[in-house]
Design a protein around this motif. Structure first.
Motif, mmCIF file in Angstrom:
data_model
loop_
_atom_site.group_PDB
_atom_site.id
_atom_site.type_symbol
_atom_site.label_atom_id
_atom_site.label_comp_id
_atom_site.label_asym_id
_atom_site.label_seq_id
_atom_site.Cartn_x
_atom_site.Cartn_y
_atom_site.Cartn_z
ATOM 1 N N ARG A 13 0.785 -1.238 0.000
ATOM 2 C CA ARG A 13 0.000 0.000 0.000
ATOM 3 C C ARG A 13 0.817 1.289 0.000
ATOM 4 N N ASP A 16 -0.048 3.839 -2.793
ATOM 5 C CA ASP A 16 -1.344 4.488 -2.573
ATOM 6 C C ASP A 16 -1.240 5.552 -1.479
ATOM 7 N N LEU A 17 -0.557 5.194 -0.405
ATOM 8 C CA LEU A 17 -0.401 6.142 0.701
ATOM 9 C C LEU A 17 0.404 7.363 0.270
ATOM 10 N N THR A 20 -1.773 9.739 -1.827
ATOM 11 C CA THR A 20 -2.701 10.477 -0.966
ATOM 12 C C THR A 20 -1.951 11.553 -0.187
ATOM 13 N N MET A 53 -5.660 0.578 6.543
ATOM 14 C CA MET A 53 -5.694 1.741 5.650
ATOM 15 C C MET A 53 -6.413 2.914 6.304
ATOM 16 N N ARG A 57 -4.583 6.419 7.117
ATOM 17 C CA ARG A 57 -5.148 7.657 6.564
ATOM 18 C C ARG A 57 -5.421 8.665 7.674
ATOM 19 N N LEU A 116 -9.674 12.787 0.515
ATOM 20 C CA LEU A 116 -10.205 11.499 0.970
ATOM 21 C C LEU A 116 -11.535 11.159 0.297
ATOM 22 N N TRP A 119 -10.532 11.703 -4.175
ATOM 23 C CA TRP A 119 -9.367 10.994 -4.700
ATOM 24 C C TRP A 119 -9.357 9.564 -4.195
ATOM 25 N N GLU A 120 -9.532 9.402 -2.879
ATOM 26 C CA GLU A 120 -9.556 8.065 -2.295
ATOM 27 C C GLU A 120 -10.922 7.401 -2.481
ATOM 28 N N ASP A 121 -11.915 8.159 -2.888
ATOM 29 C CA ASP A 121 -13.271 7.669 -3.134
ATOM 30 C C ASP A 121 -13.883 7.008 -1.898
ATOM 31 N N LEU A 122 -13.650 7.635 -0.737
ATOM 32 C CA LEU A 122 -14.231 7.123 0.499
ATOM 33 C C LEU A 122 -15.633 7.684 0.673
#
Length: 170
Positions: A13, A16-17, A20, A53, A57, A116, A119-122
């Motif tokens: 990960r 990805d981190l 972000t 994750m 985050r 978040l 971009w992260e699609d949370l």
């Protein structure tokens, strides 16, 4: 500590981190520092972490917010991204540069919500949990953040570029 599960998580990960963190900080070096700091905090509590994750985050958002409070407005983001050799993607590079500069103009908390959420699609609830705030705060910060991005990115009457970058989410 030499936990193979933690090592595997970091290897899987890290990219990805780092992406972000780059969006949260606006700079490569600051992003690496932010990820490393968050991973150190996570490593200390690794055996008690249920959602790695989400935990990392949240650690990144908290660390970024703490740094912003310490240095405040003295932090200056670069006016343009450094040149890097690539294929001729000048339009997409210019659009991405515009978006990153616009993100850099947002306050740290608002930027964190936008990164978040979009971009992260949370989901809004996940962003709220990651930031330790209410869903309503996430909604209002996201709406204000997108509105500011649109204002910054549309001054020349280029709605197609802006809509492609940030979408008509609000």
């Amino acid at each position: 500590m030499d936990d193979p599960d933690f090592r595997e998580f970091v290897e899987a990960r890290y990219g990805d981190l780092l992406r972000t963190a780059y969006l949260l900080t606006g700079g490569r070096d600051a992003a690496q520092d932010l990820v490393h700091e968050a991973l150190l905090k996570t490593m200390r509590r690794w055996r008690r972490v249920d959602e790695p994750m989400a935990y990392v985050r949240r650690a990144m958002v908290n660390e970024r917010t703490n740094r912003w409070r310490r240095i405040g407005l003295r932090e200056l983001l670069p006016g343009a991204l450094p040149d890097r050799p690539r294929a001729d993607d000048t339009d997409s590079v210019a659009e991405r540069d515009e978006l990153l500069l616009a993100l850099g103009r947002l306050p740290a908390r608002m930027r964190a919500v936008v990164v978040l959420r979009y971009w992260e699609d949370l989901a809004e609830a996940d962003v709220a949990a990651a930031m330790g705030c209410s869903v309503g705060t996430v909604k209002s910060q996201a709406a204000r953040g997108l509105a500011r991005l649109r204002d910054v990115l549309r001054p020349g009457g280029r709605p197609a570029v802006t809509d492609r970058l940030i979408g008509e989410q609000a």
